[in-house]
Design an enzyme around this catalytic site. Structure first.
Site, mmCIF file in Angstrom:
data_model
loop_
_atom_site.group_PDB
_atom_site.id
_atom_site.type_symbol
_atom_site.label_atom_id
_atom_site.label_comp_id
_atom_site.label_asym_id
_atom_site.label_seq_id
_atom_site.Cartn_x
_atom_site.Cartn_y
_atom_site.Cartn_z
ATOM 1 N N TYR A 194 18.176 23.790 20.588
ATOM 2 C CA TYR A 194 18.886 22.783 19.647
ATOM 3 C C TYR A 194 19.130 23.929 17.986
ATOM 4 C CZ TYR A 194 17.962 19.486 15.862
ATOM 5 O OH TYR A 194 18.635 18.687 14.390
ATOM 6 N N TYR A 246 22.216 8.113 9.114
ATOM 7 C CA TYR A 246 20.967 8.626 8.078
ATOM 8 C C TYR A 246 20.157 7.235 6.859
ATOM 9 C CZ TYR A 246 21.933 13.319 9.715
ATOM 10 O OH TYR A 246 22.384 14.355 10.482
ATOM 11 N N VAL A 264 25.756 17.562 9.044
ATOM 12 C CA VAL A 264 26.333 18.137 7.298
ATOM 13 C C VAL A 264 27.091 19.343 7.582
ATOM 14 C CG1 VAL A 264 23.943 17.788 6.701
ATOM 15 C CG2 VAL A 264 24.632 20.158 8.561
#
Length: 310
Positions: A194, A246, A264
């Protein structure tokens, strides 16, 4: 009806937004390797289903893909598991922070959607199944290279190490889900894969090209390669629309009207069905973790072009 070309509109929108807002927002300083990125950077690229490229600014400069990688691992997981994936991860907006653990306990270790961190970790577990982390990382990287038609895309080792050193909440999420038997591989292996997938470096040009199959019902329009079924492509687009930003997913749908996924690192991938894909990058984030200048650019570009799914 405008007589301006796509390239002219992209250049005009890019300059307008850059002149007024360049450098606004706050870089993701909780990941040390991202804290040093120049907030004044801004790039935008559009690739159409006919192969036309229009770009502005730093479209050639690599940046950290971060959560945009979740679109591509979701594509891979659906190819591996099909509809069985939805027994392990939901499809609803979370209403909580992207790294929240609150809902997991109430919902017995099943994350709300594939784009919050917990859901993406489950998706990575599905991609990892039966392989080493190194094999899964190489597969994810090579898949994005193939979709972007570019073999230079690779993992930024410094960012991956930085994420592993500071990813305490992700360790918590993964262990919590392992406790509910919703992770099959060892937590360390899943998180290694990940963190590395989120640390891939990609340019706006490459990212727009990589997302093009989602604008064409799962088929790469420039090569004819079938990447995923039309049904799964529609579902990925739907989740991008409802969950891709989000807590600001509803606002993005309201203002832009297109499926999109942010990261991000300051990037956003946006899909214009039957037309093409758009990638923007500006490292300064707004209060919910999405690129501030990139979002403004997409709003203005969609408005000028008349792009919307509504």
């Amino acid at each position: 009806m405008t007589t301006e070309s796509l390239a002219q509109i992209v250049a005009a929108v890019g300059k307008e937004v850059a002149d007024a807002h360049r450098g606004e927002g706050k870089v993701a300083d909780y990941i040390p390797a991202l804290a040093r990125v120049d907030a004044n950077r801004f790039g935008m690229a559009v690739v159409t289903c006919e192969g036309e490229l229009a770009e502005y600014g730093d479209a050639w400069l690599p940046f950290s893909i971060q959560s945009i990688s979740k679109v591509f691992t979701l594509t891979m997981a659906l190819e591996r598991l099909g509809e069985n994936l939805w027994g392990r991860v939901g499809r609803e907006p979370s209403g909580s922070r992207f790294n929240s653990i609150v809902q997991l306990e109430a919902e017995k270790g099943v994350p709300r959607n594939p784009f919050i961190n917990a859901g993406a970790i489950v998706v990575t577990d599905a991609v990892l199944a039966g392989r080493t982390p190194q094999e899964a990382i190489a597969d994810i990287r090579d898949t994005i290279r193939r979709l972007a038609d570019n073999d230079t895309i690779d993992v930024d080792k410094e960012v991956a190490a930085s994420e592993a050193a500071t990813g305490f909440r992700n360790y918590s999420l993964a262990n919590f889900m392992r406790g509910f038997d919703n992770l099959n591989s060892p937590v360390e292996d899943v998180l290694q894969a990940y963190f590395h997938q989120c640390s891939l470096r990609i340019t706006c040009r490459q990212l727009a090209r990589a997302g093009l199959f989602l604008a064409n019902e799962g088929v790469d329009p420039l090569t004819g390669d079938v990447i995923i079924s039309p049904e799964h492509a529609r579902r990925i687009n739907a989740i991008m629309m409802t969950c891709g930003h989000y807590d600001a997913s509803g606002e993005f749908a309201f203002q832009v009207g297109l499926p999109g996924k942010s990261g991000v690192g300051g990037g956003i991938l946006t899909v214009v069905p039957e037309v093409g894909a758009v990638a923007v990058w500006s490292p300064g984030l707004n209060e919910v973790g999405n690129s501030l200048v990139g979002t403004l650019a997409l709003q203005r570009l969609a408005s000028r072009m008349g792009w919307s799914v509504f």
